[in-house]
Enzyme design. Structure first.
Site, mmCIF file in Angstrom:
data_model
loop_
_atom_site.group_PDB
_atom_site.id
_atom_site.type_symbol
_atom_site.label_atom_id
_atom_site.label_comp_id
_atom_site.label_asym_id
_atom_site.label_seq_id
_atom_site.Cartn_x
_atom_site.Cartn_y
_atom_site.Cartn_z
ATOM 1 N N ASP A 1 0.816 -1.183 0.011
ATOM 2 C CA ASP A 1 -0.130 0.074 -0.109
ATOM 3 C C ASP A 1 1.038 1.161 -0.055
ATOM 4 O O ASP A 1 1.701 1.510 0.957
ATOM 5 C CB ASP A 1 -0.741 0.020 1.252
ATOM 6 C CG ASP A 1 -1.562 1.324 1.305
ATOM 7 O OD1 ASP A 1 -1.717 2.178 0.490
ATOM 8 O OD2 ASP A 1 -2.729 1.441 2.169
ATOM 9 N N ASN B 1 3.685 4.341 -12.030
ATOM 10 C CA ASN B 1 2.300 4.399 -12.549
ATOM 11 C C ASN B 1 1.257 4.692 -11.739
ATOM 12 O O ASN B 1 0.053 5.193 -12.053
ATOM 13 C CB ASN B 1 2.229 3.102 -13.609
ATOM 14 C CG ASN B 1 0.769 3.032 -13.989
ATOM 15 O OD1 ASN B 1 0.163 3.753 -14.827
ATOM 16 N ND2 ASN B 1 0.128 2.163 -13.300
ATOM 17 N N TYR C 1 -5.779 16.693 -8.338
ATOM 18 C CA TYR C 1 -5.182 15.900 -9.452
ATOM 19 C C TYR C 1 -4.107 16.670 -10.398
ATOM 20 O O TYR C 1 -2.934 15.897 -10.574
ATOM 21 C CB TYR C 1 -6.157 15.099 -10.405
ATOM 22 C CG TYR C 1 -5.576 14.046 -11.098
ATOM 23 C CD1 TYR C 1 -5.188 12.881 -11.162
ATOM 24 C CD2 TYR C 1 -5.516 14.429 -12.814
ATOM 25 C CE1 TYR C 1 -4.722 11.774 -11.680
ATOM 26 C CE2 TYR C 1 -4.770 13.320 -13.539
ATOM 27 C CZ TYR C 1 -4.623 12.202 -13.115
ATOM 28 O OH TYR C 1 -4.233 11.368 -14.083
ATOM 29 N N LYS D 1 -0.058 16.195 -10.372
ATOM 30 C CA LYS D 1 0.612 15.544 -11.625
ATOM 31 C C LYS D 1 1.594 16.717 -12.209
ATOM 32 O O LYS D 1 2.825 16.247 -12.784
ATOM 33 C CB LYS D 1 -0.450 15.359 -12.755
ATOM 34 C CG LYS D 1 -1.297 14.069 -12.624
ATOM 35 C CD LYS D 1 -0.379 12.876 -12.424
ATOM 36 C CE LYS D 1 -1.357 11.587 -12.355
ATOM 37 N NZ LYS D 1 -0.419 10.273 -12.313
HETATM 38 N N1 LIG Z 1 -6.887 6.594 -17.389
HETATM 39 C C1 LIG Z 1 -6.332 7.768 -18.000
HETATM 40 O O1 LIG Z 1 -6.992 8.179 -18.983
HETATM 41 C C2 LIG Z 1 -5.204 8.577 -17.615
HETATM 42 C C3 LIG Z 1 -4.769 9.465 -18.245
HETATM 43 C C4 LIG Z 1 -3.631 10.194 -17.940
HETATM 44 C C5 LIG Z 1 -2.979 9.879 -16.754
HETATM 45 N N2 LIG Z 1 -3.226 8.515 -16.248
HETATM 46 C C6 LIG Z 1 -2.520 7.972 -15.056
HETATM 47 O O2 LIG Z 1 -2.143 6.685 -15.221
HETATM 48 C C7 LIG Z 1 -1.949 6.081 -13.995
HETATM 49 C C8 LIG Z 1 -2.763 4.603 -14.103
HETATM 50 O O3 LIG Z 1 -4.251 5.197 -14.143
HETATM 51 P P1 LIG Z 1 -5.240 4.111 -14.604
HETATM 52 O O4 LIG Z 1 -6.306 4.635 -15.519
HETATM 53 O O5 LIG Z 1 -4.690 2.698 -15.096
HETATM 54 O O6 LIG Z 1 -5.893 3.711 -13.251
HETATM 55 P P2 LIG Z 1 -6.501 2.279 -12.477
HETATM 56 O O7 LIG Z 1 -6.850 1.364 -13.414
HETATM 57 O O8 LIG Z 1 -7.299 2.802 -11.259
HETATM 58 O O9 LIG Z 1 -4.927 1.929 -11.903
HETATM 59 C C9 LIG Z 1 -4.321 2.569 -10.721
HETATM 60 C C10 LIG Z 1 -3.280 1.661 -10.110
HETATM 61 O O10 LIG Z 1 -2.871 2.183 -8.964
HETATM 62 C C11 LIG Z 1 -2.911 1.472 -7.878
HETATM 63 N N3 LIG Z 1 -2.918 2.301 -6.621
HETATM 64 C C12 LIG Z 1 -3.613 3.360 -6.437
HETATM 65 N N4 LIG Z 1 -3.422 3.964 -5.267
HETATM 66 C C13 LIG Z 1 -2.650 3.176 -4.542
HETATM 67 C C14 LIG Z 1 -1.909 2.733 -3.298
HETATM 68 N N5 LIG Z 1 -2.049 3.797 -2.293
HETATM 69 N N6 LIG Z 1 -0.930 1.793 -3.099
HETATM 70 C C15 LIG Z 1 -1.033 0.796 -3.704
HETATM 71 N N7 LIG Z 1 -1.491 0.896 -5.206
HETATM 72 C C16 LIG Z 1 -2.086 2.109 -5.717
HETATM 73 C C17 LIG Z 1 -4.319 0.841 -8.164
HETATM 74 O O11 LIG Z 1 -4.668 -0.110 -7.080
HETATM 75 P P3 LIG Z 1 -6.129 -0.513 -6.613
HETATM 76 O O12 LIG Z 1 -6.959 -0.930 -7.982
HETATM 77 O O13 LIG Z 1 -5.803 -1.783 -5.764
HETATM 78 O O14 LIG Z 1 -6.352 0.562 -5.975
HETATM 79 C C18 LIG Z 1 -4.309 0.246 -9.383
HETATM 80 O O15 LIG Z 1 -3.282 -0.856 -9.582
HETATM 81 C C19 LIG Z 1 -2.480 6.997 -12.961
HETATM 82 O O16 LIG Z 1 -1.089 7.278 -12.411
HETATM 83 C C20 LIG Z 1 -3.140 7.806 -13.617
HETATM 84 O O17 LIG Z 1 -3.161 9.089 -13.046
HETATM 85 C C21 LIG Z 1 -4.372 7.955 -16.477
#
Ligand SMILES: NC(=O)c1ccc[n+]([C@@H]2O[C@H](COP(=O)([O-])OP(=O)(O)OC[C@H]3O[C@@H](n4cnc5c(N)ncnc54)[C@H](OP(=O)(O)O)[C@@H]3O)[C@@H](O)[C@H]2O)c1
Length: 278
Positions: free
Chosen positions: A92, A119, A182, A186
């Site tokens: 975590d 990530n 957010y 970032k």
């Molecule tokens: N989706 C987009 O369009 C987008 C665009 C720009 C940037 N991003 C960035 O890309 C990255 C991944 O995003 P995503 O869309 O793939 O989101 P996601 O599917 O929600 O994945 C986020 C990951 O981070 C983990 N996580 C979050 N908080 C945590 C903690 N305290 N300890 C351990 N693990 C933690 C989550 O684990 P759990 O599932 O167990 O919580 C999950 O594995 C992020 O940094 C996000 O800001 C995303």
């Protein structure tokens, strides 16, 4: 099977945080397809991370068995020699001491660490007027402070030639409503990378960011039709991004072809940041 269209990362040992999530899994798939040994991080063991490990082991076993006869495997841990080049690690990231513990897990599993992809992140939406200090702090803890902690822990065990890549966002430079916390975090991630590039550069460690635009996932169009339509109406390349697009950019920055690139932010956004916005 290694993807010949990707740079060859055989021999690199890479930790990818948040690999139980959508983009993290895509990043891990591309590193595995490039021949890297990967430690995929999740908050805890569950079906998502177990399924990913099984999937990646099926890719990397084939790779290790003969796609790269020029690469020595003699100094790898036993499980890497056997070809199972994927392992899961857990933490975590909000917990005290998590970064040091996670990096130690990865080093134990991989026999060292050549690359880190920061990530993991959270993306809650709250208008500024309703945003509490607690929510602001929580987003900064996971999305910025954990990146600092992990980078420091990783850099302390990395040799020259290693690298760190943070996943930031186009929102670091162009905020969306409800995302002040957010976007601010970032933007901090982008500046952390630039500052770390400056200070870690003399130690031979490169630090960059990848800033995704809107990345597609199952159910996105149903959950957020207005956002998807607005994106598609403006983005020059006419589509949403994929998790693999983000992974490809990370692989590129990890490759020897990027050995003189540090302190940079690479947008993976189909050109959205070029649009005038009026
Ligand atoms: N989706 C987009 O369009 C987008 C665009 C720009 C940037 N991003 C960035 O890309 C990255 C991944 O995003 P995503 O869309 O793939 O989101 P996601 O599917 O929600 O994945 C986020 C990951 O981070 C983990 N996580 C979050 N908080 C945590 C903690 N305290 N300890 C351990 N693990 C933690 C989550 O684990 P759990 O599932 O167990 O919580 C999950 O594995 C992020 O940094 C996000 O800001 C995303």
């Amino acid at each position: 099977m290694r993807d010949g269209g990707l740079p060859d990362l055989t021999g690199q040992r890479v930790l990818i945080t948040g690999a139980s999530g959508h983009i993290g899994a895509g990043i891990a798939r591309r590193f595995a397809a490039a021949g890297a040994a990967v430690a995929v991080h999740a908050r805890r063991e569950d079906d998502r991370i177990n399924g990913l490990v099984d999937e990646l082991r099926s890719i990397t076993t084939t790779t290790a068995e003969g796609a790269h006869p020029h690469t020595s495997t003699t100094d790898r841990p036993e499980f890497l020699k056997a070809g199972a080049m994927t392992t899961a690690v857990f933490a975590d990231l909000d917990a005290a001491g998590a970064a040091d513990d996670l990096v130690a897990q990865a080093v134990r599993a991989l026999g060292g660490l050549d690359g880190l992809v920061n990530n993991a992140g959270v993306q809650p939406v709250t208008p500024l007027a309703a945003l509490t200090r607690a929510e602001w702090d929580a987003v900064h803890r996971t999305n910025l402070s954990a990146v600092f902690d992990l980078s420091r822990a990783a850099a302390s065990v990395m040799a020259r030639g290693s690298w760190i890549t943070h996943i930031a966002s186009v929102e670091a430079s162009r905020p969306a409503s409800g995302h002040a916390h957010y976007a601010a975090a970032k933007a901090g991630v982008v500046m952390h990378a630039r500052a770390a590039a400056l200070e870690y550069g003399p130690h031979g460690i490169r630090v960059n960011t990848v800033s995704p635009g809107l990345i597609d996932r199952p159910g996105l169009a149903e959950d957020w039709p207005a956002g998807v339509a607005s994106w598609l109406a403006q983005v020059p390349l006419g589509r949403l991004g994929s998790a693999e697009d983000v992974g490809n950019a990370c692989v590129l920055l990890a490759s020897p072809a990027a050995s003189f690139i540090t302190g940079q932010d690479l947008a993976v956004d189909g050109g959205m940041l070029t649009t005038p916005g009026w």
